[in-house]
Design a protein around this motif. Structure first.
Motif, mmCIF file in Angstrom:
data_model
loop_
_atom_site.group_PDB
_atom_site.id
_atom_site.type_symbol
_atom_site.label_atom_id
_atom_site.label_comp_id
_atom_site.label_asym_id
_atom_site.label_seq_id
_atom_site.Cartn_x
_atom_site.Cartn_y
_atom_site.Cartn_z
ATOM 1 N N HIS A 1 0.673 -1.188 -0.019
ATOM 2 C CA HIS A 1 -0.128 -0.212 0.069
ATOM 3 C C HIS A 1 0.681 1.169 0.095
ATOM 4 N N ARG A 2 0.255 2.259 -0.563
ATOM 5 C CA ARG A 2 1.116 3.592 -0.572
ATOM 6 C C ARG A 2 1.592 4.039 0.634
ATOM 7 N N SER A 3 0.583 3.633 1.934
ATOM 8 C CA SER A 3 1.292 4.136 3.136
ATOM 9 C C SER A 3 2.532 3.346 3.640
ATOM 10 N N HIS A 4 3.075 2.465 2.741
ATOM 11 C CA HIS A 4 4.064 1.600 3.261
ATOM 12 C C HIS A 4 5.318 2.088 3.057
ATOM 13 N N HIS B 1 4.886 1.371 -4.407
ATOM 14 C CA HIS B 1 3.549 0.853 -4.031
ATOM 15 C C HIS B 1 2.655 0.197 -5.320
ATOM 16 N N LEU C 1 1.420 -2.703 4.992
ATOM 17 C CA LEU C 1 0.661 -1.491 5.201
ATOM 18 C C LEU C 1 1.401 -0.506 6.105
ATOM 19 N N GLY C 2 1.629 0.526 5.883
ATOM 20 C CA GLY C 2 2.378 1.586 6.687
ATOM 21 C C GLY C 2 1.601 1.481 8.203
ATOM 22 N N GLU C 3 2.416 2.055 9.440
ATOM 23 C CA GLU C 3 1.830 1.964 10.697
ATOM 24 C C GLU C 3 0.553 2.467 10.986
ATOM 25 N N GLY C 4 0.327 3.550 10.328
ATOM 26 C CA GLY C 4 -1.031 4.362 10.604
ATOM 27 C C GLY C 4 -2.129 3.476 10.116
ATOM 28 N N GLU C 5 -1.909 2.940 8.841
ATOM 29 C CA GLU C 5 -3.186 1.887 8.380
ATOM 30 C C GLU C 5 -3.368 0.756 9.001
ATOM 31 N N GLY D 1 -6.719 -0.937 8.535
ATOM 32 C CA GLY D 1 -6.604 -0.984 6.924
ATOM 33 C C GLY D 1 -6.566 -2.396 6.283
#
Length: 264
Positions: free
Chosen positions: A26-29, A33, A93-97, A102
């Motif tokens: 994912h782009r959050s990672h 992406h 996924l990034g930490e926020g997601e 997510g």
């Protein structure tokens, strides 16, 4: 992360595992992406599904074929396919997601599935992507009634009630079951005018609503086959038999009797 397990479920082994990793990212990672792969996979998916529908439904015109395809490739359908693959356990996924859940978001899972199709196309070519798509679309098509153009249960229920000038149903999540990564939602569907109250279960709120809508449609149709006088004389407490339906993919199980008028 066991990527071999995912490849087994897809019935496809990547030559370039870097493409597989990118499709799951994912782009959050990270900066590399899956959004471009998603764009590519979406186009391939639409092409293959159009071809399948053209071959199978020889009597449908262009407009009906387009509407049927739209119902097959919409986000909810792709999300349910992704659930069958248990795709959430392979997402990057990034930490926020991750913190916001997510890994179970329908949009992320549907987009990732499309990205995987794009990655398969780049890895081996169109034929390989087509074979993977056919493997999960053909069983889905076997459940589709061409007369309804693939409309989902909620849409069919809404159209049925509107045709009878009855208020639209209400849906309420009454319970959730299971661990966070594999939750099952129990959803109540109410049509007060017809004394219909049923419960559906699914791997997402939407899937639970679809399962409940399918049961509610059956119950509403049954209620309207009775004479108006018999419906009016029947006390509200004596509701139609409650049921629980479950959607896994696009199918709902048969209703099962509930012990009372409240969900377990």
């Amino acid at each position: 992360m066991n990527l071999q397990l995912l490849q087994t479920r897809l019935a496809y082994t990547f030559r370039d595992t870097g493409l597989l990793q990118q499709a799951l990212t994912h782009r959050s990672h990270s900066a590399v992406h899956n959004e471009r792969l998603e764009f590519l996979g979406d186009s391939i998916l639409n092409c293959v599904v159009a071809s399948i529908l053209y071959e199978r439904f020889t009597n449908l015109d262009e407009g009906d074929l387009s509407r049927l395809r739209a119902n097959l490739v919409k986000q909810q359908s792709l999300f349910e396919i992704a659930q069958k693959l248990e795709l959430s356990q392979f997402l990057r996924l990034g930490e926020g997601e991750l913190k916001s859940g997510g890994f179970r978001r329908p949009s992320i899972l549907a987009d990732t599935l499309e990205a995987l199709l794009g990655a398969i196309f780049l890895d081996t070519g169109f034929d390989a992507a087509r074979d993977v798509i056919r493997a999960f679309i053909i069983p889905l098509l076997d459940t589709v009634d061409p007369a309804t153009l693939g409309k989902d249960a909620k849409t069919l229920l809404q159209e049925f009630l509107q045709s009878k000038k009855i208020s639209l149903p209400t849906y309420n999540v009454v319970a959730t079951h299971g661990a966070a990564h594999s939750q099952e939602f129990e959803v109540e569907c109410l049509v007060p005018k017809l004394n219909v109250q049923v419960f559906g279960r699914g791997g997402s709120r939407r899937a639970g609503e679809q399962a409940a809508a399918r049961l509610a449609l059956e119950a509403a149709q049954a209620a309207l086959t009775k004479s108006p006088s018999s419906r009016k004389s029947k006390p509200r407490a004596a509701q139609l038999k409650l049921g629980i339906g479950t959607i896994q993919g696009d199918t709902a199980s048969a209703p099962t009797e509930q012990p009372g008028n409240t969900p377990a």
